[in-house]
Design an enzyme around this catalytic site. Structure first.
Site, PDB file in Angstrom:
ATOM      1  CD  GLU A 159      68.695  30.340  57.483  1.00 49.42           C
ATOM      2  OE1 GLU A 159      67.882  30.475  56.531  1.00 49.42           O
ATOM      3  OE2 GLU A 159      68.818  29.280  58.120  1.00 49.42           O
ATOM      4  CE  LYS A 192      69.436  23.232  52.316  1.00 52.70           C
ATOM      5  NZ  LYS A 192      69.508  24.548  52.967  1.00 52.70           N
ATOM      6  CD  GLU A 227      74.312  23.652  52.210  1.00 49.42           C
ATOM      7  OE1 GLU A 227      74.113  22.725  53.014  1.00 49.42           O
ATOM      8  OE2 GLU A 227      73.969  24.834  52.431  1.00 49.42           O
ATOM      9  CD  GLU A 277      65.765  25.906  50.361  1.00 49.71           C
ATOM     10  OE1 GLU A 277      66.814  26.199  50.963  1.00 49.71           O
ATOM     11  OE2 GLU A 277      64.718  26.569  50.475  1.00 49.71           O
TER      12      GLU A 277
END
Length: 348
Positions: free
Chosen positions: A272, A323, A320, A328
């Site tokens: 990541e 999250k 997203e 995030e």
């Protein structure tokens, strides 16, 4: 070069074709090093089939999945996309309990799909920390890795599918200068046996590397240009090695930490790396665009300690909206409507 061009049109065309070939090869090599993490914590995301099509349309050749979602695995069949398949932390205890459990898991999520789904890695757990909030899971990581590895090995696929785990950089105790990188003393008893397994199995360590969080945590000493790959000069001189960006320095501190254990050579795959576009200090659209574009361009070069391509997975495919915390929710390369957030791409 001037003399070469002066010999005539034929030589000029040959030179042009050579440069074009080298440039194209460079693009393909760079593209081949980049994957994108596919998180699903949103209630407005495209279907799994649409997502796989979006990967292919944008020449994204590698994907990280955080759990073995069967709809996503079905969509990946015959796509040509290489896959890092994750096992969530809450599954580790079950897989560590017995080889039979691991055999059952591997049959369901690996052998039922491979090779039409090109599974390259299995990431057993993510960012487990033996002295952090996930300390309960630490005891299960290595036995789960070993059981899954044995299940893969029994089918003769251990050279094609590598079994590992993903760590974060909080396990590094010393990171400056990079050559002095070492793991924290209080995590060595957890990590050393895992490193020993990785050496034995010839598998890479997966590492989540985020210059953004290092910069956010210490903006006084870490310049934004150093974090964004934009520094025009060497910022950290470490013996004969000069560092112009924080990503290389962080990654080489992991390389040095692995080497300092004396257990053996272990490759690192960056599982990541990303930069958020909103939500907290330093998280802006411009910063995220700069970091991600430069990261994609950079990964073919290697680090001062380990030259050569760096296999890297960008976090993440989409924003997203489920999250937390707010930060995030803003790591996506694409909006949930499948439109690019940033103008750059992954080559032809």
């Amino acid at each position: 070069m001037t003399r070469f061009f002066a010999t005539g049109k034929g030589s000029l065309m040959a030179s042009f074709l050579l440069l074009l070939t080298l440039f194209t090869s460079s693009l393909l090599i760079t593209d081949a090093q980049i994957g994108v993490c596919y998180g699903m914590m949103g209630n407005n995301l495209p279907s799994k089939r649409e997502v796989v099509d979006l990967y292919r349309a944008n020449n994204i050749r590698r994907m990280r999945l955080y759990d073995p979602n069967q709809e996503a695995l079905d969509a990946l069949r015959n796509s040509g996309i290489e896959l890092m398949l994750g096992i969530p932390n809450d599954n580790l205890q079950n897989l560590a309990a017995s080889r039979a459990n691991a055999d059952q898991w591997a049959q369901r999520f690996v052998f039922n799909y491979y090779p039409s789904v090109n599974i390259k890695y299995i990431a057993v757990g993510n960012e487990v920390n033996p002295v952090g909030g996930s300390s309960w899971a630490a005891r299960y990581v290595l036995p789960a890795i070993q059981n899954v590895y044995q299940a893969i090995r029994a089918r003769g696929l251990h050279d094609q599918i590598k079994v590992s785990t993903a760590i974060d950089t909080t396990l590094i105790g010393t990171s400056y200068p990079p050559s002095k990188g070492s793991f924290r003393n209080d995590v060595r008893s957890y990590l050393n046996p895992i490193i020993g397994y990785l050496v034995y199995a010839n598998a890479p360590l997966l590492a989540n590397v985020y210059p953004y969080f290092a910069y956010k945590g210490n903006p006084r000493d870490i310049s934004l240009s150093y974090a964004l790959f934009n520094s025009p000069n060497v910022v950290v001189q470490d013996g004969s090695r000069g560092y112009q960006n924080l990503f290389d320095a962080m990654l080489d501190s992991i390389h040095a930490a692995l080497d300092s254990t004396g257990i053996g050579y272990v490759k690192v795959v960056v599982s990541e790396s990303g930069w958020p576009s909103a939500g907290e200090f330093g998280a802006t659209y411009d910063n995220a665009e700069t970091y991600l574009d430069n990261l994609i361009r950079h990964v073919n070069r290697g680090t001062p300690m380990r030259p050569g391509p760096i296999e890297t997975y960008v976090f993440a495919m989409f924003d997203e909206n489920q999250k937390n915390p707010e930060l995030e929710r803003h790591f996506g390369l694409f909006y949930p409507n499948k439109q690019k957030k940033y103008p750059f791409g992954f080559g032809a």
